[in-house]
Structures are given as structure tokens and as C-alpha cells.
Design a protein around this motif. Structure first.
Motif: not given
Ligand code: ADP
Ligand code: ZN
Length: 640
Positions: A47, A52, A72, A75-76, A613
Motif C-alpha cells: 500500500e 504518499q 525516510g 518521497k521518491s 514486502r
Molecule cells: P525519503 O526520500 O523521503 O527520505 P525514501 O523514498 O528513501 O524516503 O523511502 C524511505 C524508505 O521507505 C525506503 O526504504 C523505501 O523503500 C520505504 N518505502 C517507501 N514507500 C513505501 C511503502 N509505500 N511501503 C513500504 N515501504 C516504503
């Protein structure tokens, strides 16, 4: 499998937030359903996190958006996933090559057609990316802001079907932000030239001024503003007066036998000293600061990314662009200069959502050290013609004061941190030294506070902390005798009490607004109005014993389901081998939470892998066999 990460939820306080505007729209709902499917099959996530979902809703509607989420927060995915659904090319602007590189590696591991263009790239690779761009094969292209500001390059991406722009680390556009990058300013040109192309800006910096700057300078048009909660519930914050630095740091290291850790020191000299002392104690650690050669720095950074080095002692020069998700602790060996920095630096812990620890060690000297630095740099700015040096000084000292308040006030650290970002948290956070009840309240807080306060009064509010402590402890120092302070009624009232305790209580009284401290080089203590009811015995302040570096035996950090610890370690080694073979950091293969789930479920078939996951189709194809074999080979030998 569901996401174990306690995810950032919608903030209830942000007025700018526009959740209310997102009503039901059947077309949008069906797009969202398709996006969820893509996220499941490509990323293996069951999910979207609530924030997000809010961000991608705006994106799917073709709206501009400003997304503020802590490090964390995920965002990406907010710009990567919609890029796979939309027609044309999504360009992502990112300020750092290492950030781009990690994302590209991860996207490739998930089977997404993505490329990057950055300086210092091998010409052959660059030609390949450009050719793929011209053939319209890429879904995502990562570029530096400099490149996108070149008119010829802009023409090329438009020609290649540019249909959306994502701006990562968007606070770099604001000179109020902490990493101002003038090249970001040029991004507004693209908006002016092609206003129909939607822009999404992403940042972890929440101050309203930076937020407003981003929207204005990028020319965002009625953007959806999505602000995540700044709380990081998986981080446990602890604050201790620095008494025995080495012992305090060693205690943290021992609490976290696995994963990584970063220890921040103020100066290069401190980094060198501490890393040397740790090495002597058998701790394998690297040192990182701006005084080292670029080669040495790159070596440490690379080893850390690749998990061949787990502990780094560093100045704050270390960290930007480091995405290692299993950082289990961040220690600050001295006070940072503000909560913005503190939150960013501690934010590097626990990006994988697993429990992690942040320990802040501080002393009064840190505060005065920073104050001197701030005053000096403001004086220099004034000489250089800064228009408002008073305002600058006030702003900087205010931020320093907030940091000091965080360190000294015995109130929930989570609540205090999010309050700084304009958000609220209520109740017991369950993850800070205050809420966990690790601070031991002083039984006779009232009497002790009265002794401290009246000693400040007896010293005519003209002496500093050290002198007041000397008097209370009954010191016969030359200075005490010379001033005749051995004749005061408060002389020796707290004889035998350790200096660290007295210092801590004075700091706690300051944090509670009972004592003030002013002055330049020789700051002096004075009573504030709130001290009077305490002196009269009408009110009792809260005082805690200063925390000590006691060891707390902790369970292993990975506790997701009943992960088989031996198998987990085994899979971790396999992951390292796979990563080294492919020349990528291990977390690109999969995160620790995925490993733990594998170890707990012991899947037998490729279909079962897809239930875990973090494993999508592409990863199941690429690494599935290796993992399944390792699990099958491991299980029988270890059956009870
Ligand atoms: P940010 O860029 O905001 O610091 P990231 O995009 O690197 O964060 O994501 C942080 C972590 O969360 C990563 O390990 C990613 O794989 C995990 N993640 C992101 N979205 C989800 C989701 N919908 N469900 C499970 N894990 C997620
Ligand atoms: Zn708390």
C-alpha cells in the motif's frame, strides 16, 4: 505484506494543507487503483503510505504540488510511481550525484527504465542515456539543476516528450534554506517557458518561509500542499550531559550490535580524537571530516554505503547524500546549532522504519562556544555590509536557544521537536528518555531548587554557574574566599553533591524559566520572576537526576515477525555478495525488513516471494532463485 513502518500521517495542524479539497472523482480513483497495482508489482509494496497517497492524488490530477515530508517518509515513490503511468518523460532534478545514483540503481533493480546525466560520468554511458532519451525509452531521467538550466538541454528533453518535472531537495532554491544552490533559481525558467508542464517539489525542510520561497521561485500554480508529520516514532531520543564521552558513546555502540551508526562531533580535532580512542577500544570505525583528502573521504563514504564499514565518527560534513537505511544510532557528541540541523542529522537514523536511537550529549560550554561563533560571524556580516545584523543575531541566537531548551528541559523530546516544526503531539511517546521514565525524578526537588536559587541571589546575581556551584559545594577556592563567599549562608549547602548534578539542575532550572543567564565572555546567573513562588515554597519545579551512561540490555533490533536470527544473518551475507557482484550498495537489493520477513516466512516458491514486502516482479526474477536456494539449504539443517 503490510508496511511495518509507522508512517507519517497527515498533520492536523497545517492550515496550508488541502486534504479537504480532495473529493471523490471516479476517473481519479481508477487511476489511483492502477497506480497501486504498479506499486505492488514493481516495488512490492502493498500500500501507499497516507502521505504518499495524498501526494500522488495531486500528481495524477496533473496539479502542481509541494510535498513536505521528513527524511525516510518515502518521497521518491511519490514521483517515481506516477512516472510509470503517465505518458512521456518525467525529469527529476536532484542536487547530488550520489542521491541520483542510488535511486537509479534501485529503479534498475526494480526493472524501471531510468537514466541519469551528471558531470563526471563516463562519456560512453552518457551517450547511451542520451540515445535512450532521444528514442523516448526512458520513463525517468535524473539531472542536476545546472544541466536543466542549459537551453539546449531543455530543448532536448522537451523534444523527448517531457511531461512532468519533479524537484527533489527543493529547499535548495531558498537562501533561507540550509543548502542554498543558486542553480535551482533557473528552474523557474522552465515553468515560464512551458507553464503546462506540472511541477512537484519535495523537501524535508518545513519552515514556512522556505516553503513559501519554493512555491514562489518555482512559480507553482495553486499547488497541492502536502505536509507530513515530522514525528519519527521509530527513533528513541535520549539527552545526557556529557560526563564521560567515551563511556557514553561505547554504551550506545554496545546497545546496537548490528546495523550502522554515526557519531557527530563539532570539530575535526574531536573527530580524530574520538575515532582514535574508539579504535583503541576495538571498535572498527572510520573518521570523516573536511580536513581529509577527497580520496580518503570518498573511501569512508563508499565503505559505509557498501556496509563494509558500520560506524563513522564525523563532522556534519558527513551525511548529505547518504541513504543507508539501517542506521541504528546517531550520537551527537556536542550540541548542534539548531533544531533544524538536529532533526536533519538524527533523521538519518532508522530510515527503514525499525527502532533506532538518537543520543545527544551536551555541556554548557557547547552553548557558549556556538554563541561566540554566531556573534563573530554576525559581526563579520555587519562589516561586510549586511543590512540587518541585529535581526540576524537575534534569529541565530533564537535558534540556538531552542536547541538549548530541547537539551535541558525535561519534557517529551518527540513533542518538543515537532513543536519546533509547528506540529503537536500529545501523550506519552514511548520513545524518549522522559516518557520512558529513564530520568529519575529528584525527591527533594523543592528544597534543592530553593538552595540553588537562593545561592544565586546571595551571590548578588553577579556570578556564573561555576562560581555558584563552588559556593554550594563549600569550595575554599581562592576566588570564593577573596569574595568572602565562604561567609554566605548558602556556603556548603550542597556539599558532596557531584558537580555534574549541580550543573544539570541549574540547566534544568534555566530551561524551566526560573533562572536566566546573560553576559558575553563571563555569563552570569540571575533569578527570573518564576523563581519567586519556588523560593516562597508555593510551587515545586521538576528536577531530574542527570542521566548516566548505564547500559541497557536490549533485544536485537530486528524483531519483525519471528525472524529466524541465524537465517537472517545468512541472508544478509548473501545480500552483500549479490550487491558486491553488481557493484551496488546492499540496500538496493532489498532492505533489512525484507530480509527479516524472508527469514520469518521461509518462502519456498517464487510466487511466495512476491508476497514479501519490498520484492516486486523484477527482483523476484533477478534474486529470487538465490534467496530461495539459500533458504531451502539453510532450513533443514537448523530444524529443531
Ligand atoms: P525519503 O526520500 O523521503 O527520505 P525514501 O523514498 O528513501 O524516503 O523511502 C524511505 C524508505 O521507505 C525506503 O526504504 C523505501 O523503500 C520505504 N518505502 C517507501 N514507500 C513505501 C511503502 N509505500 N511501503 C513500504 N515501504 C516504503
Ligand atoms: Zn516522549
Amino acid at each position: 505484506m503490510t508496511d511495518p513502518t509507522p508512517s507519517p500521517t497527515a498533520s492536523s495542524v497545517s492550515l496550508a494543507d488541502d486534504a479537504a479539497r480532495q473529493g471523490e472523482d471516479p476517473a481519479l480513483e481508477s487511476k489511483l487503483e492502477r497506480l497501486r497495482e504498479v506499486v505492488r508489482t514493481t516495488w512490492g509494496f502493498d500500500e501507499l503510505r497516507p502521505m504518499q497517497e495524498r501526494a500522488v492524488r495531486a500528481t495524477l490530477q496533473g496539479r502542481d504540488a509541494l510535498v513536505v515530508m521528513p527524511t525516510g517518509g518515502g518521497k521518491s515513490l511519490c514521483y517515481q510511481a506516477p512516472a510509470l503511468l503517465r505518458e512521456g518523460l518525467t525529469v527529476v532534478v536532484s542536487p547530488l550525484i550520489s542521491l541520483m545514483k542510488d535511486q537509479i540503481d534501485s529503479l534498475h533493480a526494480n526493472g524501471v527504465a531510468a537514466g541519469m546525466l551528471a558531470s563526471g560520468m563516463d562519456p560512453r554511458q552518457r551517450r547511451e542515456v542520451l540515445a535512450a532519451l532521444d528514442r523516448r525509452e526512458l520513463r525517468l531521467l535524473f539531472v542536476s539543476p545546472e544541466r536543466l538550466s542549459m537551453p539546449s538541454f531543455r530543448a532536448r528533453v522537451l523534444e523527448a516528450g517531457l511531461s512532468a518535472l519533479a524537484v527533489d531537495e527543493a529547499h535548495c532554491i531558498s537562501h533561507w534554506g540550509h543548502d542554498f544552490r543558486p542553480e535551482y533559481r533557473m528552474l523557474g525558467d522552465l515553468r515560464r517557458a512551458r507553464p503546462e508542464i506540472p511541477i512537484q517539489a519535495f523537501t524535508a525542510t518545513a519552515t514556512p518561509r522556505v516553503r513559501a520561497d519554493i512555491a514562489e521561485l518555482l512559480g507553482l500554480e495553486d499547488p497541492a500542499i502536502v505536509v507530513g508529520s515530522f514525528d519519527r516514532p521509530n527513533l528513541t531520543y535520549r539527552v545526557q550531559p556529557r560526563s564521560d564521552l567515551l563511556a557514553q558513546v561505547l554504551a550506545v555502540i554496545e546497545r546496537h550490535p548490528e546495523g550502522a551508526g554515526i557519531i557527530y562531533c563539532l570539530r575535526r580535532k574531536d573527530v580524530d580524537q574520538l575515532s582514535e580512542r574508539l579504535t583503541k577500544r576495538g571498535v572498527r570505525c572510520g573518521a570523516y571530516h573536511a580536513g581529509l583528502s577527497p580520496g580518503e573521504r570518498a573511501k569512508v563514504q563508499d565503505a559505509f554505503r557498501r556496509e563494509s564499514l558500520d560506524i563513522v565518527v564525523a563532522t556534519v560534513a558527513f551525511g548529505m547524500g547518504i541513504d543507508r537505511p539501517d542506521v541504528r544510532f546517531v550520537v551527537h557528541a556536542s550540541l548542534p546549532k539548531g533544531l533544524e540541523q538536529y532533526s536533519q542529522e538524527t533523521g538519518r537514523a532508522g530510515r527503514d522504519g525499525l527502532p533506532s536511537e538518537c543520543l545527544l550529549l551536551f555541556g554548557g560550554a557547547d552553548y557558549y562556544g556556538w554563541k561566540t561563533i554566531v556573534e563573530r560571524s554576525v559581526a563579520e556580516a555587519a562589516e561586510a555590509g549586511h543590512r540587518n545584523p541585529e535581526g540576524l543575531l537575534e534569529g541565530n541566537l533564537g535558534r540556538l536557544g531552542d536547541m538549548w531548551g530541547f537539551a535541558t528541559a525535561p519534557m517529551c523530546r518527540h513533542a518538543r521537536l515537532v513543536a519546533y516544526f509547528g506540529q503537536e503531539l500529545s501523550g506519552d511517546c514511548g520513545a524518549c528518555d522522559v516518557c520512558l521514565g529513564e530520568l529519575e525524578p529528584l525527591d527533594d526537588a523543592l528544597v534543592t531548587a530553593q538552595k540553588l536559587l537562593s545561592c544565586v541571589a546571595r551571590c548578588e546575581q553577579r556570578y556564573g554557574v561555576t562560581h555558584v556551584i563552588d559556593v554550594l559545594r563549600g569550595s575554599r577556592s581562592a576566588r570564593v574566599q577573596e569574595k568572602g563567599h565562604d561567609q554566605l549562608s548558602t556556603f556548603g549547602l550542597l556539599k558532596g553533591t557531584p558537580v555534574t548534578s549541580l550543573r544539570s539542575w541549574i540547566e534544568q532550572l534555566m530551561a524551566q524559566g526560573l533562572l536566566g543567564c546573560t553576559g558575553g565572555r563571563y555569563p552570569t546567573l540571575h533569578l527570573l520572576p518564576a523563581a519567586l513562588p519556588v523560593l516562597r515554597g508555593e510551587e515545586t519545579p521538576t528536577l531530574y537526576h542527570p542521566p548516566t551512561a548505564r547500559k541497557r540490555s536490549r533485544k536485537r533490533v530486528i524483531e519483525i515477525e519471528d525472524a529466524d536470527q541465524g537465517l537472517y544473518e545468512h541472508l544478509r551475507e548473501l545480500r552483500k555478495t549479490l550487491a558486491d557482484e553488481r557493484d551496488v550498495p546492499p540496500y538496493v537489493i532489498c532492505g533489512n525488513a525484507t530480509l527479516a520477513a524472508l527469514a520469518a516466512r521461509k518462502p519456498e516458491r517464487v510466487e511466495d516471494l512476491l508476497e514479501v514486502r519490498g520484492i516486486g516482479q523484477k527482483k523476484a526474477e533477478t534474486y529470487g532463485k538465490a534467496f530461495l536456494e539459500a533458504i531451502a539449504a539453510y532450513a533443514p539443517a537448523n530444524m529443531p
